[in-house]
Enzyme design. Structure first.
Site, PDB file in Angstrom:
ATOM      1  N   HIS A 271       0.826  -1.219   0.000  1.00 31.07           N
ATOM      2  CA  HIS A 271       0.000   0.000   0.000  1.00 31.07           C
ATOM      3  C   HIS A 271       0.863   1.274   0.000  1.00 31.07           C
ATOM      4  O   HIS A 271       0.497   2.288   0.599  1.00 31.07           O
ATOM      5  CB  HIS A 271      -0.948   0.035   1.200  1.00 31.07           C
ATOM      6  CG  HIS A 271      -1.941  -1.095   1.229  1.00 31.07           C
ATOM      7  ND1 HIS A 271      -3.192  -0.979   0.695  1.00 31.07           N
ATOM      8  CD2 HIS A 271      -1.865  -2.356   1.709  1.00 31.07           C
ATOM      9  CE1 HIS A 271      -3.849  -2.126   0.863  1.00 31.07           C
ATOM     10  NE2 HIS A 271      -3.057  -2.976   1.465  1.00 31.07           N
TER      11      HIS A 271
ATOM     12  N   ASN B 140     -10.371  -2.811   2.366  1.00 34.29           N
ATOM     13  CA  ASN B 140     -10.055  -2.793   0.939  1.00 34.29           C
ATOM     14  C   ASN B 140     -11.324  -2.562   0.133  1.00 34.29           C
ATOM     15  O   ASN B 140     -12.421  -2.531   0.691  1.00 34.29           O
ATOM     16  CB  ASN B 140      -9.443  -4.143   0.520  1.00 34.29           C
ATOM     17  CG  ASN B 140      -7.970  -4.262   0.889  1.00 34.29           C
ATOM     18  OD1 ASN B 140      -7.285  -3.269   1.117  1.00 34.29           O
ATOM     19  ND2 ASN B 140      -7.481  -5.476   0.938  1.00 34.29           N
TER      20      ASN B 140
END
Ligand code: HDD
Length: 712
Positions: free
Chosen positions: A91, A164
């Protein structure tokens, strides 16, 4: 409940905390001291000395050697040398925004969490969206999962919902996370590929680990190439627990549903955008906030009473499973609006530290083994990324709730703690700060007293062993076009895998257990024999389809914030341009006039028409739809202009709505394009209406077979 008696003095719950609740706004304002503006200020060193010359190093004569005593130059260069901090291992590429959450009503029957009880309260939030695989400078539109991490600065402490844009995960146990990440990250010998999963190590791992089958299917679907960050759903993934004031626990799954609808790019568009505008998603988020098209999501939960824990065909603790919305609908709780861009990327977006372990009273964990491992990993990673255990003092991470305790010192400590007693209990400082007993509201955090009676084992529960039935359910729930995209995505990715035995294993041991048609179509594209049966016996899900999974059913129905390109050249019908602009504005869409260059054009009636950009500068992939207004000279010029022709062709291939004036029919003929449900010819109001309706449908899916036959 704590068994320690607080030392004499009033409980914090009854006193200071109530006061603090009233003073939330004052606290937010106090964070203002960290926002700096140099306007009108003298240039100074970090220690406050005014600088008279920022152009020249101190030297022994204008042509002489530089002098070590130049503390101004040394301070500046030293700081510069250390400007970067380690990027996130996963990420790393992210973008973020500020906003607020407000609950629709008092949900205290479900949870005692304050931010879900008081509808008059606006809880500040900071949300960071991210890709997973690529480094900080990688493209926005690659095929990947998107992180959706929300920090809610509640009065009772920070609650981080670190989710997510897909409701499940690749693995069931956190101990496999380093293996999974090593496999998906760029390969170790050459650091290729950047930002993608189309390579041997990823497919080697996932073809050997069948629990990944469901999530890999999601990543091969359109969900992995979202149109924008504000058209993505978000999910908490794990089963969590709500706890109400009476101590009653309820299982919940968190969902964020976007107001702008859920929709995606098409693959060719995503690939082109990765080159034409690496920042496509972050730019869209930034601009939509600047333009007042505030991204908004509804927070909802699927609620499962504790007594129903074992009523499903899957285990609620298994993070590779959804609860189909047809079985347990999502109950809306409140809404989140993002309405302010950060002031400084590094200070906010880069330094924000999310941890799934940041919860508040009224919310608790489940025993999902993936979640349990995450509770360790995030705090640990922040210590090396942000340089020590005081990362909670960085302004973006500070709670608005007070956070007094006996923790002291360590690197980068900024608070100057007063008082002698950094231990508890103490009598020297009057016993402060003190514990707060658990209470129906405003109490101290108390872990839900779940009964655990078991042997210590390293084992996977038998109830986690079905890896395919929900993958089949997902595939069966897709529209024809979505299924075709999935087949194409597997074929594309596996086509880049060098080792044939890995391709074959994915087809035979994974895809054949999901759907034989899917497996055979991918096999054919790879030149492999089609499997005739799966390798394991799968008990199919009793639900045949889940319409809530198909993005075809998740559009907003309007064209608010959509972007339309109007292609013009000298001689364009200026009135037609104005009429379209007006109609689009009324629908909340944004039109941009694009000329052959950035210079203004002359309309047919001799007026000057300003253009927003050249057609080359803002390519069709940056828009949702294209309109070509009339004006014989303008059409003639566009018909002889390769950039304009390519513009239309590309929009056509990407299944976008296209409107062309009757004058422009020749353009269609030149390109050999046929009118369809989204390729409209006309100048009247009804054509504009049909054009708007076609944009609202997002893509002209029926055009896809015809579009494939057109040159790329
Ligand atoms: Fe993770 C970052 C989401 C499993 C370890 N993760 C990270 C971020 C998101 C997620 C959105 C970025 C946060 C930000 O914007 O700063 N991760 C997930 C989800 C998971 C998940 C939805 C499964 C349901 N993660 C997971 C596991 C582990 C980690 C099982 C380790 C055992 N994740 C990390 C990390 C990161 C991270 C290495 C990298 C940077 C950071 O934490 O702050 O600790």
């Amino acid at each position: 409940m704590s068994n320690k008696t607080p030392p004499a003095g009033k409980s914090e719950a009854a006193g200071t905390d109530t006061l603090d609740r009233q003073n939330t706004n004052a606290k937010l304002e106090s964070l203002e001291q960290f926002r700096a503006d140099g306007t009108g200020q003298a240039l100074r060193t970090n220690h406050g000395v005014k600088i008279s010359d920022n152009q020249n190093t101190l030297k022994a004569g204008p042509r002489g050697p530089s002098l070590l005593e130049d503390f101004i130059m040394r301070e500046k260069i030293t700081h510069f040398d250390h400007e970067r901090i380690p990027e996130r291992i996963v990420h790393a590429r992210g973008t973020a925004a500020h906003g607020f959450f407000e609950t629709y009503e008092d949900h205290s029957a479900l949870t005692k969490a304050g931010f879900l009880r008081d509808p008059s309260k606006k809880t500040p939030v900071f949300v960071r969206f991210s890709t997973v695989q690529g480094p900080r400078g990688s493209g926005d539109t690659v095929r990947d999962v998107r992180g959706f991490a929300v920090k809610l600065y509640t009065d009772e402490g920070n609650f981080d919902l670190v989710g997510n844009n897909m409701p499940i995960f690749f693995i069931q146990d956190a101990i496999k996370f380093p293996d999974f990440v090593h496999a998906v990250k760029p390969e170790p010998h050459n650091e290729i590929p950047t930002g993608g999963s189309a390579h041997d190590t990823f497919w080697d791992f996932v073809s050997l680990v069948p629990e990944s089958a469901h999530m890999v299917l999601w990543t091969m679907s359109d969900r992995a190439i979202p149109k924008s960050l504000r058209t993505m759903q978000g999910f908490g993934i794990h089963t969590f627990r709500f706890v109400n004031g009476e101590g009653k626990g309820t299982f919940v799954k968190f969902h964020w549903k976007p107001k702008f609808g859920t929709c995606s790019l098409v693959w060719d568009e995503a690939q082109k955008l990765a080159g034409k505008d690496t920042d496509f998603h972050r730019r869209d988020l930034w601009e939509s906030i600047e333009m007042g098209d505030y991204p908004e999501w509804e927070l909802g939960v699927q609620i499962v009473p504790e007594e129903d824990e074992h009523k499903f065909e899957f285990d609620l603790l298994d993070p590779t499973k959804i609860i189909p919305e047809e079985l347990v609908p999502v109950t809306p709780l409140g809404r989140m609006v993002l309405d302010r861009n950060p002031d400084n990327y590094f200070a906010e977006t880069e330094q924000v530290a999310f941890c799934p372990g940041h919860i508040v009273p009224g919310i608790d964990f489940s025993n999902d083994p993936l979640l349990q491992g995450r509770l360790f990993s995030y705090t640990d990673t922040q210590i090396s990324r942000l340089g020590g255990p005081n990362f909670h003092e960085i302004p973006i991470n500070r709670p608005i709730a007070p956070n007094h305790n006996g923790q002291r010192d360590a690197q980068h400590r900024t608070r100057i703690d007063k008082g002698r007693a950094s231990y508890e209990p103490n009598s020297i400082d009057g016993g402060w700060p003190k514990e707060t007993p658990s209470a129906p509201i405003d109490g101290g955090f108390e872990t839900y007293p779940e009964r655990v009676d078991a042997h210590k084992v390293r084992e996977r529960s038998e109830s986690f062993s079905d890896h395919f039935s929900q993958a089949t359910l997902f595939f069966n729930s897709m529209s024809h076009a979505e299924k075709e995209h999935i087949i194409a995505a597997y074929s594309f990715e596996l086509g880049k895998v060098e080792r044939e035995y890995i391709r074959a294993r994915q087809v035979n041991e994974i895809l054949a257990n999901i759907d034989l048609e899917l497996a055979s179509r991918v096999a054919a594209n790879l030149g492999l024999p089609a499997p005739t049966k799966g390798t394991v016996s799968v008990k199919p899900s009793s639900l045949k389809e889940s319409p809530a999974l198909s993005q075809m059913n998740l559009l907003s129905g309007d064209i608010k914030s959509r972007k339309v390109a109007i292609l013009v050249a000298n001689g364009v019908d200026g009135k037609a341009v104005a009429a379209l602009q007006k109609a689009l504005k009324a629908e909340g869409a944004h039109a941009k006039v694009l000329g052959p260059t950035s210079a203004p054009v002359k309309t047919a009636d001799g007026q000057t028409l300003a253009v927003d950009a050249s057609q080359e500068g803002l390519p069709s992939v940056a828009f949702d739809a294209v309109w070509v207004p009339g004006g014989a000279d303008s059409i003639k010029a566009l018909s002889a202009d390769g950039v304009a022709l390519h513009y239309l062709l590309e929009a056509y291939k990407h299944l976008k709505a296209i409107g062309i004036s009757k004058d422009g029919k020749a353009l269609l003929e030149a390109l050999r394009l046929k009118e369809d449900a989204g390729l409209l010819v006309g100048d009247d109001d009804s054509t504009i209406k049909a054009f708007i309706a076609a944009i609202a449908k997002h893509r002209v899916w029926d055009r896809e077979p015809a579009a494939k036959a057109i040159p790329a």
